[in-house]
Design an enzyme around this catalytic site. Structure first.
Site, PDB file in Angstrom:
ATOM      1  N   HIS A   1       0.822  -1.217   0.000  1.00 19.09           N
ATOM      2  CA  HIS A   1       0.000   0.000   0.000  1.00 19.09           C
ATOM      3  C   HIS A   1       0.856   1.267   0.000  1.00 19.09           C
ATOM      4  O   HIS A   1       2.042   1.240   0.346  1.00 19.09           O
ATOM      5  CB  HIS A   1      -0.946   0.004   1.207  1.00 19.09           C
TER       6      HIS A   1
ATOM      7  N   GLU B   1      -2.412  -7.094   7.794  1.00 18.25           N
ATOM      8  CA  GLU B   1      -1.040  -7.014   8.295  1.00 18.25           C
ATOM      9  C   GLU B   1      -0.881  -7.830   9.561  1.00 18.25           C
ATOM     10  O   GLU B   1      -1.855  -8.208  10.214  1.00 18.25           O
ATOM     11  CB  GLU B   1      -0.671  -5.536   8.539  1.00 18.25           C
TER      12      GLU B   1
END
Length: 186
Positions: free
Chosen positions: A8, A78
């Site tokens: 990202h 994550e």
């Protein structure tokens, strides 16, 4: 068959080196610009499977890169940092000298074994596709993904620096899983 991994774009926490696991922080302006730049690197490529972490920083990167059809997959979130969520490595090392996510536990967080289990499920999903896959995710999780792709323990991810808005490619040389490109800037 290749698997493209995209980290990202930049967030306030990534810029200040705070461990950002499940906290759903947005991209900063520079992160949005870099995510848009990914579109040119990915333009014209056909992907049979496009997945994203459900967290907004990954989903937004996917959209800005031109893949608003990316399917959220909870296994791509994550690493769960537990008590270290939002804390920098430097701060953690004040009480745990030499700490890294690769070598030490995260109190109240995920273990390397848990990370391996969920990323192995995503790898199996990409390997079930006849063509190419594209995966939008996060720094530690994608580094662990690459390690598991190679059949190695999650801890091998410590050797694979991955910057925000960078992409990587995994594939095969004959039947052997390999890294084709790593940490390519947008």
């Amino acid at each position: 068959m290749t698997v493209w991994l995209v980290r990202h774009g930049a967030t306030e926490w990534s810029e200040t080196h705070r461990h950002t696991g499940r906290t759903d922080v947005p991209l900063i302006t520079a992160g949005e610009v870099a995510a848009r730049d990914l579109a040119s690197a990915l333009d014209g490529r056909e992907f049979d499977l496009v997945l994203t972490s459900p967290l907004q920083r990954a989903r937004r990167t996917a959209v800005l890169a031109g893949f608003d059809e990316a399917v959220p997959d909870d296994d791509l979130v994550e690493w769960g940092y537990g008590e270290y969520e939002g804390v920098t490595t430097a701060t953690i090392r004040e009480t745990v000298p030499g700490w890294t996510v690769w070598t030490h536990p995260c109190p109240g967080g995920e273990t390397a074994e848990t990370i391996a289990e969920r990323l192995d499920r995503v790898i199996a999903r990409t390997r079930a596709v006849d063509g190419d896959s594209l995966v939008f995710g996060h720094g530690h999780a994608l580094r662990a993904f690459a390690a598991r792709w190679l059949g190695e323990p999650v801890s091998v991810g410590r050797f694979l620096r991955l910057d925000t808005s960078a992409y990587s490619k995994l594939g095969y040389e004959r039947e052997q899983p390999v890294i084709l490109a790593w940490n390519v800037p947008a």
